[in-house]
Write a protein that holds these residues in place. Structure first.
Motif, PDB file in Angstrom:
ATOM      1  N   ALA A  53       7.279 -13.402  25.498  1.00 53.62           N
ATOM      2  CA  ALA A  53       8.665 -13.874  25.416  1.00 53.62           C
ATOM      3  C   ALA A  53       8.919 -14.975  26.456  1.00 53.62           C
ATOM      4  N   PRO A  54       8.469 -16.200  26.209  1.00 51.05           N
ATOM      5  CA  PRO A  54       7.674 -16.674  25.076  1.00 51.05           C
ATOM      6  C   PRO A  54       6.194 -16.687  25.439  1.00 51.05           C
ATOM      7  N   ASN A  55       5.341 -17.060  24.446  1.00 54.74           N
ATOM      8  CA  ASN A  55       3.937 -17.268  24.767  1.00 54.74           C
ATOM      9  C   ASN A  55       3.770 -18.621  25.448  1.00 54.74           C
ATOM     10  N   TYR A  56       2.732 -18.728  26.270  1.00 52.77           N
ATOM     11  CA  TYR A  56       2.555 -19.943  27.072  1.00 52.77           C
ATOM     12  C   TYR A  56       2.028 -21.131  26.268  1.00 52.77           C
ATOM     13  N   PRO A  57       1.120 -20.954  25.306  1.00 51.32           N
ATOM     14  CA  PRO A  57       0.620 -22.132  24.595  1.00 51.32           C
ATOM     15  C   PRO A  57       1.686 -22.886  23.811  1.00 51.32           C
ATOM     16  N   PHE A  58       2.574 -22.170  23.114  1.00 50.67           N
ATOM     17  CA  PHE A  58       3.494 -22.818  22.176  1.00 50.67           C
ATOM     18  C   PHE A  58       4.971 -22.668  22.546  1.00 50.67           C
ATOM     19  N   GLY A  59       5.294 -21.769  23.443  1.00 52.43           N
ATOM     20  CA  GLY A  59       6.682 -21.589  23.830  1.00 52.43           C
ATOM     21  C   GLY A  59       7.527 -20.866  22.806  1.00 52.43           C
ATOM     22  N   THR A  60       6.893 -20.097  21.917  1.00 49.99           N
ATOM     23  CA  THR A  60       7.622 -19.339  20.908  1.00 49.99           C
ATOM     24  C   THR A  60       7.662 -17.862  21.268  1.00 49.99           C
ATOM     25  N   PHE A  61       8.711 -17.196  20.813  1.00 54.87           N
ATOM     26  CA  PHE A  61       8.858 -15.764  21.033  1.00 54.87           C
ATOM     27  C   PHE A  61       8.191 -14.999  19.897  1.00 54.87           C
ATOM     28  N   ASP A  62       7.451 -13.973  20.249  1.00 52.62           N
ATOM     29  CA  ASP A  62       6.960 -13.060  19.223  1.00 52.62           C
ATOM     30  C   ASP A  62       8.148 -12.289  18.625  1.00 52.62           C
ATOM     31  N   PRO A  63       8.021 -11.782  17.395  1.00 47.74           N
ATOM     32  CA  PRO A  63       9.112 -10.993  16.779  1.00 47.74           C
ATOM     33  C   PRO A  63       9.194  -9.616  17.429  1.00 47.74           C
ATOM     34  N   ILE A  64       9.803  -9.577  18.594  1.00 49.94           N
ATOM     35  CA  ILE A  64       9.745  -8.383  19.428  1.00 49.94           C
ATOM     36  C   ILE A  64      10.522  -7.230  18.798  1.00 49.94           C
ATOM     37  N   GLY A  65      11.564  -7.511  18.054  1.00 51.79           N
ATOM     38  CA  GLY A  65      12.272  -6.438  17.351  1.00 51.79           C
ATOM     39  C   GLY A  65      11.364  -5.709  16.380  1.00 51.79           C
TER      40      GLY A  65
END
Length: 419
Positions: free
Chosen positions: A179-191
């Motif tokens: 939250a987020p990942n470092y390579p792309f800056g996107t959040f995984d669907p944590i819900g």
């Protein structure tokens, strides 16, 4: 070979040499560095420097015994963070030296708790994560004898809960999300991942080391930040670095637990030596008291308004960079979604070597990160980048033109089979 001098060197000579050596570094205060440093302004830097210096000799190992002030500050830091990340009553936290140690402790806690609940004192388990998870997870796995199973990311660079589900087996003890990942800056669907963890009675750790002290404020500013903290059912623990966008001196991080009772499995205790019981709550023994004092002081100094101001500067710079990069021919950002302050940009021209562009930027004083898959230039953004957005975009255009000219001027290799 450098040796300890026979006689001491004067402070004046030492400081002069330090400043001379510092001239070898990239200028991070001028926005030339993509990560490593997190600078909001000189006032905040002065606070973290002075607070650290005030406690430069104190040892966090003695907090609560020799240094009750460190215990008080640590408790305050934990309390402020538990509130920020929407922790429920009964949650707990530990102060660590950085994101790697925070993740290490979350894995150690999960392993020992799983061994305890399953009645398997020597059980070996695994963690399921997306391939975008930070490498510190595998470092923790190697040190603790825990396997890490990585699954492919989706087309929009997020974890795929279905693929994660398919990788779970009887040895799985924990799921891991970014939250987020470092390579792309996107959040995984944590819900969705949290629901999977609840369904299968697995732990879920959320790695918020990069964005933990930015996301809550970017969310308040209206950016599309998904729920990722303890508001999400199923999240067992999370990590967040105060020495990144909390603007404290290094190293200062936190690992937080939904249930403070889990921390009984986090700590290390040993009595099998003559001195008596030696016990530490996290991995480190000696801890820099200055890091605690700096974190406590900066969190007080900035306050919610200060963090909102820093987040606005950071996200303004991020969005301006995304817009400007996307306007350059043959260049595009991989994830222009405003979820975080991480940018990766690639080229649509197969003849343009994006790594050569990065090399040219570094020659001109802009240190760049390099993505391997896909090939791209990657960087984090902080407030120091906002004043130099136009200068950096001009440097990118110049680097692209330079690489194109260099390729055009390169001699054509002779191929004897072409004649």
């Amino acid at each position: 070979m450098k040796q300890i001098p026979e006689t001491g060197v004067s402070k004046e000579v030492i400081m002069k040499e330090l400043r001379q050596m510092k001239s070898l570094d990239f200028d991070w205060k001028a926005g030339r560095v993509p990560s490593y440093t997190y600078f909001v302004d000189d006032e905040t830097l002065d606070i973290q420097r002075e607070a650290y210096g005030e406690y430069i000799a104190e040892n966090g190992l003695g907090a609560g015994r020799a240094f009750k002030s460190l215990e008080r500050m640590t408790d305050d830091i934990k309390s402020m963070a538990l509130s920020l990340f929407n922790a429920p009553t009964g949650a707990g936290a530990s102060f660590t030296s950085g994101g790697t140690e925070s993740v290490l402790m979350a894995v150690k806690t999960a392993r020992d708790l799983t061994r305890y609940t399953r009645g398997e004192p020597d059980g070996r388990y695994n963690i399921v994560a997306c391939e975008t998870a930070h490498p510190c997870l595998d470092k923790a796995g190697q040190l603790l004898g825990v396997d890490v199973k990585r699954t492919p990311h989706t087309a929009d660079f997020r974890a795929d809960p279905a693929l994660m589900r398919a990788s779970i087996d009887e040895g799985t003890m924990m799921l891991f999300a970014s939250a987020p990942n470092y390579p792309f800056g996107t959040f995984d669907p944590i819900g969705d991942i949290g629901a999977l963890a609840e369904e299968l009675k697995l732990r879920l750790h959320v790695d918020g080391c990069w964005g933990g002290f930015l996301s809550p404020f970017a969310e308040r500013l209206g950016y599309p930040i998904p729920n990722w903290d303890f508001r999400v059912p199923g999240v067992s623990s999370l990590s967040a670095d105060i020495h990144k966008f909390g603007y404290a001196a290094k190293g200062a991080s936190l690992v937080l637990y939904r249930n403070a009772e889990d921390q009984e499995h986090e700590r290390f205790s040993f009595s099998g030596w003559p001195r008596g019981t030696y016990s530490t709550p996290t991995f480190l023994g000696t801890k820099a008291g200055g890091a605690v004092a700096s974190a406590w002081s900066v969190m007080q100094f900035l306050g919610m308004n200060g963090y909102l101001r820093a987040a606005k500067l950071t996200m303004d710079a991020t969005m301006q960079l995304i817009e400007g990069l996307n306007a350059i021919p043959d260049i595009y950002c991989l994830t222009p979604n405003g979820e975080s302050n991480l940018i990766s940009f690639a080229t649509s021209d197969p003849k343009l070597d994006i790594y050569a562009v990065a090399d040219r930027l570094e020659e001109r004083g802009w240190l760049r990160g390099r993505m391997r898959d896909p090939k791209a230039i990657q960087q984090g953004v902080n407030p120091a980048h906002l004043p130099v957005v136009d200068e950096y975009l001009a440097a990118v255009r110049e680097a692209i033109n330079f690489v194109r000219r260099s390729a055009a001027d390169a001699p054509v290799a002779y191929d004897e089979h072409s004649y």
